[in-house]
Scaffold this motif. Structure first.
Motif, mmCIF file in Angstrom:
data_model
loop_
_atom_site.group_PDB
_atom_site.id
_atom_site.type_symbol
_atom_site.label_atom_id
_atom_site.label_comp_id
_atom_site.label_asym_id
_atom_site.label_seq_id
_atom_site.Cartn_x
_atom_site.Cartn_y
_atom_site.Cartn_z
ATOM 1 N N TRP A 162 -17.878 -109.209 35.122
ATOM 2 C CA TRP A 162 -17.259 -109.486 33.827
ATOM 3 C C TRP A 162 -15.887 -108.834 33.693
ATOM 4 O O TRP A 162 -15.055 -109.270 32.890
ATOM 5 C CB TRP A 162 -18.164 -109.040 32.677
ATOM 6 C CG TRP A 162 -18.360 -107.546 32.566
ATOM 7 C CD1 TRP A 162 -19.370 -106.823 33.126
ATOM 8 C CD2 TRP A 162 -17.549 -106.612 31.861
ATOM 9 N NE1 TRP A 162 -19.243 -105.495 32.818
ATOM 10 C CE2 TRP A 162 -18.126 -105.333 32.032
ATOM 11 C CE3 TRP A 162 -16.384 -106.723 31.084
ATOM 12 C CZ2 TRP A 162 -17.598 -104.175 31.471
ATOM 13 C CZ3 TRP A 162 -15.849 -105.569 30.525
ATOM 14 C CH2 TRP A 162 -16.451 -104.314 30.719
ATOM 15 N N ASN A 163 -15.624 -107.788 34.477
ATOM 16 C CA ASN A 163 -14.361 -107.062 34.349
ATOM 17 C C ASN A 163 -13.561 -107.077 35.649
ATOM 18 O O ASN A 163 -12.684 -106.246 35.850
ATOM 19 C CB ASN A 163 -14.649 -105.612 33.927
ATOM 20 C CG ASN A 163 -13.405 -104.888 33.464
ATOM 21 O OD1 ASN A 163 -12.636 -105.414 32.663
ATOM 22 N ND2 ASN A 163 -13.194 -103.679 33.967
ATOM 23 N N ASP A 164 -13.855 -108.032 36.520
ATOM 24 C CA ASP A 164 -13.185 -108.088 37.822
ATOM 25 C C ASP A 164 -12.003 -109.055 37.729
ATOM 26 O O ASP A 164 -12.134 -110.255 37.927
ATOM 27 C CB ASP A 164 -14.183 -108.545 38.888
ATOM 28 C CG ASP A 164 -13.690 -108.272 40.288
ATOM 29 O OD1 ASP A 164 -12.475 -108.036 40.455
ATOM 30 O OD2 ASP A 164 -14.505 -108.306 41.222
ATOM 31 N N LYS A 165 -10.833 -108.506 37.460
ATOM 32 C CA LYS A 165 -9.651 -109.344 37.228
ATOM 33 C C LYS A 165 -9.120 -109.970 38.513
ATOM 34 O O LYS A 165 -8.526 -111.046 38.492
ATOM 35 C CB LYS A 165 -8.540 -108.512 36.571
ATOM 36 C CG LYS A 165 -8.917 -107.856 35.247
ATOM 37 C CD LYS A 165 -9.304 -108.867 34.190
ATOM 38 C CE LYS A 165 -9.465 -108.231 32.819
ATOM 39 N NZ LYS A 165 -10.589 -107.280 32.762
ATOM 40 N N ASP A 166 -9.293 -109.292 39.653
ATOM 41 C CA ASP A 166 -8.710 -109.801 40.898
ATOM 42 C C ASP A 166 -9.747 -110.243 41.919
ATOM 43 O O ASP A 166 -9.399 -110.581 43.060
ATOM 44 C CB ASP A 166 -7.788 -108.752 41.522
ATOM 45 C CG ASP A 166 -8.516 -107.446 41.841
ATOM 46 O OD1 ASP A 166 -9.745 -107.377 41.616
ATOM 47 O OD2 ASP A 166 -7.859 -106.500 42.314
ATOM 48 N N GLY A 167 -11.020 -110.248 41.534
ATOM 49 C CA GLY A 167 -12.067 -110.696 42.441
ATOM 50 C C GLY A 167 -12.320 -109.768 43.605
ATOM 51 O O GLY A 167 -12.836 -110.198 44.644
ATOM 52 N N SER A 168 -12.014 -108.477 43.438
ATOM 53 C CA SER A 168 -12.163 -107.521 44.540
ATOM 54 C C SER A 168 -13.519 -106.830 44.572
ATOM 55 O O SER A 168 -13.863 -106.175 45.559
ATOM 56 C CB SER A 168 -11.062 -106.457 44.457
ATOM 57 O OG SER A 168 -11.163 -105.728 43.228
ATOM 58 N N GLY A 169 -14.303 -106.946 43.496
ATOM 59 C CA GLY A 169 -15.610 -106.312 43.456
ATOM 60 C C GLY A 169 -16.610 -107.011 44.361
ATOM 61 O O GLY A 169 -16.452 -108.186 44.717
ATOM 62 N N ASP A 170 -17.658 -106.276 44.762
ATOM 63 C CA ASP A 170 -18.662 -106.848 45.662
ATOM 64 C C ASP A 170 -19.298 -108.106 45.079
ATOM 65 O O ASP A 170 -19.587 -109.072 45.801
ATOM 66 C CB ASP A 170 -19.749 -105.816 45.958
ATOM 67 C CG ASP A 170 -19.277 -104.711 46.882
ATOM 68 O OD1 ASP A 170 -18.087 -104.725 47.260
ATOM 69 O OD2 ASP A 170 -20.090 -103.832 47.226
ATOM 70 N N CYS A 171 -19.526 -108.111 43.768
ATOM 71 C CA CYS A 171 -20.189 -109.253 43.139
ATOM 72 C C CYS A 171 -19.317 -110.500 43.228
ATOM 73 O O CYS A 171 -19.781 -111.566 43.659
ATOM 74 C CB CYS A 171 -20.512 -108.927 41.682
ATOM 75 S SG CYS A 171 -21.262 -110.300 40.770
#
Length: 525
Positions: A162-171
């Motif tokens: 929900w808070n991943d602005k650049d798509g860098s999180g594992d999810c």
């Protein structure tokens, strides 16, 4: 992603740490003795097989629900749709069962014919094989872990979806990988058609009447995307947290459902293609999970964590720690109360992940019943597999297969305001009937709206016609000997002071109460 409140959740013990005792197998379910389904049997008039991954095999979480003593370390369970079909006399009649259950927790598309060679374990000439596979290939288990549970307390999973602005999180990366795999013609579409081609080249499929049924998967979250669930989260405690908790935001829930739908659509279009439509059927099980997914409108937190002992709220397993399942052996008093520490969570997982989706594809490894507590999340519970079984039966009947055609469908009727058939205090509104063909029939009852949903709860009648007129409520003489005996017996009950269902069940099983004709459901209100 939608914008949520950019503050850290102040509750230190995450949602899973508030879990109460998880539900066990309902006491009113009775299973057949465990058998070895891969052994040859004589006299099989109509053999059928089950192949695929853990949505086909189920995930055994104790020895009581093991189907075949964990043969091949595949965690097959008596709760899954194959054994439920085997135990259902409505379509087997007096003929011996021909089930060969070769589905295996953790398997992939490559295990259907190559790898585990599941097709080689379903008999020489099955008439029907039911297949559920592809979820592991698409990385569904990995997505569940990195987006929701975070089972490695030492790992930093990055920003939640929900808070991943650049798509860098594992999810976000796991979801993107799944989309690429599902939609790239050279990947999942190729893997699926290659599997089907190999399957139809296998000697086991040479029965001239052979049919393959692809069941697909069910969407995990309610499709109305009710906002009550936006700030729920089920992650375990971590020593390396991100700045925000992995909330079950609308965007995350929709991302899960979209990928399940994409796999189902691929299954459907492949089954209906000119190349396969003569021998392959797609069964849409998704509609059978309607109103029984996670985060449904009007639901609540307790229903999400499997506290319903009849499995009638959510048809999918959530994560429950082993001591919550057994009711004993908690590592501390705090853990027993739901406040699990990072160290306790780390010791419980001991390097193992969540869900059987992320297995190696070969069975074995951690596929032990004692690990079922962490492998079963996001898999169907008993009632979920019953829904899948009903969807399969409905398609078999449509296809005119002999046993399914001779079966008398079970018609179960419910009231819209009373899905558990308790009829304690319901409004005068429409009800619906499941007529065993995958459809729900709406009827407006006349008179007492409970009359067609109580005694008995399951009724056979013409679904196109209005329900039978209400049966007059019998007069109860509370001073009669039977009623006096009933009152005495219930007064001596060992039921807990808040366990109303226990008292209802005792009333229903008491011969004096039945002779008294008292309405046992009143004890549950």
């Amino acid at each position: 992603m939608e914008s949520l409140n950019p503050w850290k959740h102040t509750i230190l013990t995450l949602s899973l740490t508030r879990l109460g005792l998880a539900s066990l197998v309902p006491s009113d379910f009775r299973f057949k003795p465990s058998i070895h389904p891969l052994y040859a049997r004589a006299g099989e008039a109509w053999p059928y097989g089950v192949i695929g991954d853990s949505w086909g095999s189920g995930v055994s979480y104790n020895t009581d629900v093991l189907y075949d003593d964990n043969r091949d370390e595949c965690l097959r369970t008596k709760e899954s749709h194959g054994p439920q079909m085997e135990a259902d006399p409505n379509w087997l009649g007096h003929d011996p069962s021909g089930l060969r259950d070769a589905a295996c927790s953790g398997s992939q598309l490559g295990d259907i014919v190559a790898g585990q060679h599941q097709m080689g374990k379903v008999g020489n000439s099955p008439a029907v094989v039911v297949m559920t596979s592809g979820g592991n290939n698409a990385g569904f288990g990995h997505i569940v872990d990195v987006c929701i549970y975070h089972s490695d307390p030492t790992h930093n999973y990055g920003n939640p979806y929900w808070n991943d602005k650049d798509g860098s999180g594992d999810c976000a990366k796991a979801l993107a990988d799944a989309t690429e795999y599902i939609t790239n013609p050279d990947r999942m579409p190729y893997d699926l058609t290659k599997t089907l081609d190999d399957l139809f080249d296998d000697p086991a499929s040479k029965n001239p009447d052979f049919l393959l049924y692809l069941t697909g998967y069910a969407q995990f979250f309610g499709t109305d995307y009710d906002p009550w669930c936006d700030f729920e989260y089920w992650s375990i405690p971590t020593i390396n947290p991100s700045n925000y908790d992995p909330y079950l935001s609308k965007s995350l829930r929709q991302a899960f459902n979209d990928r399940v739908t994409a796999v189902n659509n691929l299954y459907k279009s492949t089954a209906e293609s000119i190349k396969y439509k003569a021998k392959v059927r797609f069964i849409d099980i998704d509609s059978h999970f309607a109103n029984h997914r996670f985060c449904e409108p009007g639901s609540n937190y307790n229903e999400q964590i499997n506290t319903d002992t009849h499995f009638d709220k959510v048809y999918l397993w959530n994560l429950n720690y082993p001591w919550q399942i057994t009711g004993q052996g908690a590592p501390s008093a705090a853990a027993a109360a739901g406040n699990v520490s990072v160290q306790e969570a780390q010791a419980a997982f001991n390097g193992g992940g969540v869900t059987a989706w992320s297995g190696s594809g070969s069975g074995g490894g951690g596929n032990k019943p004692e690990n079922g507590w962490r492998l079963r999340p996001f898999h169907p519970r008993y009632t979920g597999y019953t829904a899948i079984k009903d969807a399969i039966f409905a398609q078999l009947k449509i296809d005119g297969l002999p046993k399914a055609q001779s079966a008398s469908p079970t018609v179960t009727c419910y009231h819209a305001a009373d899905p558990q058939n308790t009829c304690a205090a319901i409004a005068n509104s429409k009800g619906w009937c499941d007529c065993g063909d995958g459809k729900r029939y709406i009827n407006q009852p006349t008179g007492d709206p409970c009359a067609w949903t109580t005694l008995p709860a399951t009724t056979s009648f013409d679904c196109a016609a209005p329900p039978s007129p209400a049966t007059p409520t019998p007069t109860v003489n509370l001073s009669s000997p039977d009623c006096q005996t009933c009152t005495t017996n219930l007064g001596a009950s060992n039921c807990g002071p808040t366990d109303k269902q226990c008292l209802v069940n005792q009333c229903k099983s008491d011969t004096s109460c039945q002779a008294c004709k008292i309405d046992c459901s009143t004890f549950g209100s």
